[in-house]
Design an enzyme around this catalytic site. Sequence first.
Site, PDB file in Angstrom:
ATOM      1  N   SER A 185      39.263  -7.341 -87.337  1.00 23.81           N
ATOM      2  CA  SER A 185      39.017  -8.588 -86.597  1.00 23.81           C
ATOM      3  C   SER A 185      37.877  -8.371 -85.605  1.00 23.81           C
ATOM      4  O   SER A 185      37.655  -7.242 -85.144  1.00 23.81           O
ATOM      5  CB  SER A 185      40.283  -8.976 -85.839  1.00 23.81           C
ATOM      6  OG  SER A 185      39.978  -9.965 -84.875  1.00 23.81           O
ATOM      7  N   TYR A 198      47.444  -6.825 -80.685  1.00 27.05           N
ATOM      8  CA  TYR A 198      46.754  -7.204 -81.918  1.00 27.05           C
ATOM      9  C   TYR A 198      45.372  -6.548 -81.979  1.00 27.05           C
ATOM     10  O   TYR A 198      44.996  -5.947 -82.986  1.00 27.05           O
ATOM     11  CB  TYR A 198      46.631  -8.729 -81.963  1.00 27.05           C
ATOM     12  CG  TYR A 198      45.874  -9.266 -83.162  1.00 27.05           C
ATOM     13  CD1 TYR A 198      46.470  -9.286 -84.416  1.00 27.05           C
ATOM     14  CD2 TYR A 198      44.572  -9.750 -83.036  1.00 27.05           C
ATOM     15  CE1 TYR A 198      45.784  -9.776 -85.516  1.00 27.05           C
ATOM     16  CE2 TYR A 198      43.892 -10.243 -84.129  1.00 27.05           C
ATOM     17  CZ  TYR A 198      44.492 -10.256 -85.368  1.00 27.05           C
ATOM     18  OH  TYR A 198      43.803 -10.739 -86.462  1.00 27.05           O
TER      19      TYR A 198
END
Length: 310
Positions: A185, A198
């Site tokens: 990401s 995350y």
Amino acid sequence: MGEALHQFFIWVGVLVCLVFLVKCVRFCKCIVLSFRKVQPSSFLQSMGQWAVITGAGDGIGKAYSFELAKHGLNVVLISRTLGKLQAIATEIERTIGSRVKIIQADFTKDDIYEYIKEKLNGLQIGILVNNVGVLPNLFPSHFFSEPDEIQNVIHCNITSVVKMTQLVLKHMESRQKGLILNISSGIALCPWPLYSLYSASKAFVRMFSKALQVEYKEKGIIIQVLTPYGVSTPMTKHVNTSIITKSAEDFVKESLKYITVGDETCGCLAHEILAGLLSLIPSWALYSRGLQRVLLTSYTNYLEQNIKVK
Ligand SMILES: NC(=O)c1ccc[n+]([C@@H]2O[C@H](COP(=O)([O-])OP(=O)(O)OC[C@H]3O[C@@H](n4cnc5c(N)ncnc54)[C@H](OP(=O)(O)O)[C@@H]3O)[C@@H](O)[C@H]2O)c1
């Protein structure tokens, strides 16, 4: 002393220019590639007959499943909800004609890999897309305000990548061919407060992927990590698409143009530009209380107004 200092600053200047030049070259390569067609089907097919996609039941994984099938690969779809997998398999077989295998597995468990190994046995796997991932909370939040999904995040975002890679890499190594795409990401590119767990889990994927590419490049295997920002999927509650927020289909189509660009890419030009701009923000500003407050308020408001699933 004065002369030495003068020389020192000249070399610092040269170094900064060199780093900037390398960034420019990489960026120009992306611009050129964004006008190019996706890698030819023959290139993707040359990796092997089958592509395995984790988290294939929705969003980015589903889009990879369709796109790789369109490029002539047979696909193995691994995900949690059997009904979604069956529907995708039927549609791919009906509209594209590729062979499809489905494996129902829950990546929050760590005892699923023997079962997956058995199901993959005998298939010539050319491509692995390590896509499955969970985001505990779409909205920025402090660590203790997030739902307690620590183990799920670690199993889904980290363990799955390592274990799935372990399952297919040996065979790729013996065939001296293969492509592994690891979906990390954009918020793994630097520490990202309010998404700490995350962001850190995705940073693991990035480091693992880049190190592994160095080990296996000579053996003919491409391992690339993708670091996208916003993509409209169930994970992002189908947030409205924009110049920055891509649809899963557009993102996947574009990302396949960059397979040969290097060990890391944002997967699309818009996100490459965004990453470049964000990297210009000095960390004292990025991690300032003011910006964190903006994230907690304005960004939350932006998301609330733009998501389709409340
Ligand atoms: N969307 C973004 O903006 C964005 C940005 C950067 C990176 N990423 C990364 O891209 C990847 C895909 O994201 P996405 O937005 O497409 O996610 P998504 O919309 O939530 O879809 C994820 C897929 O994975 C499956 N899945 C979730 N948990 C699972 C589990 N425990 N076991 C098995 N399968 C499971 C889901 O299964 P079900 O169908 O059963 O729900 C779904 O099919 C993730 O790794 C994510 O971190 C996404």
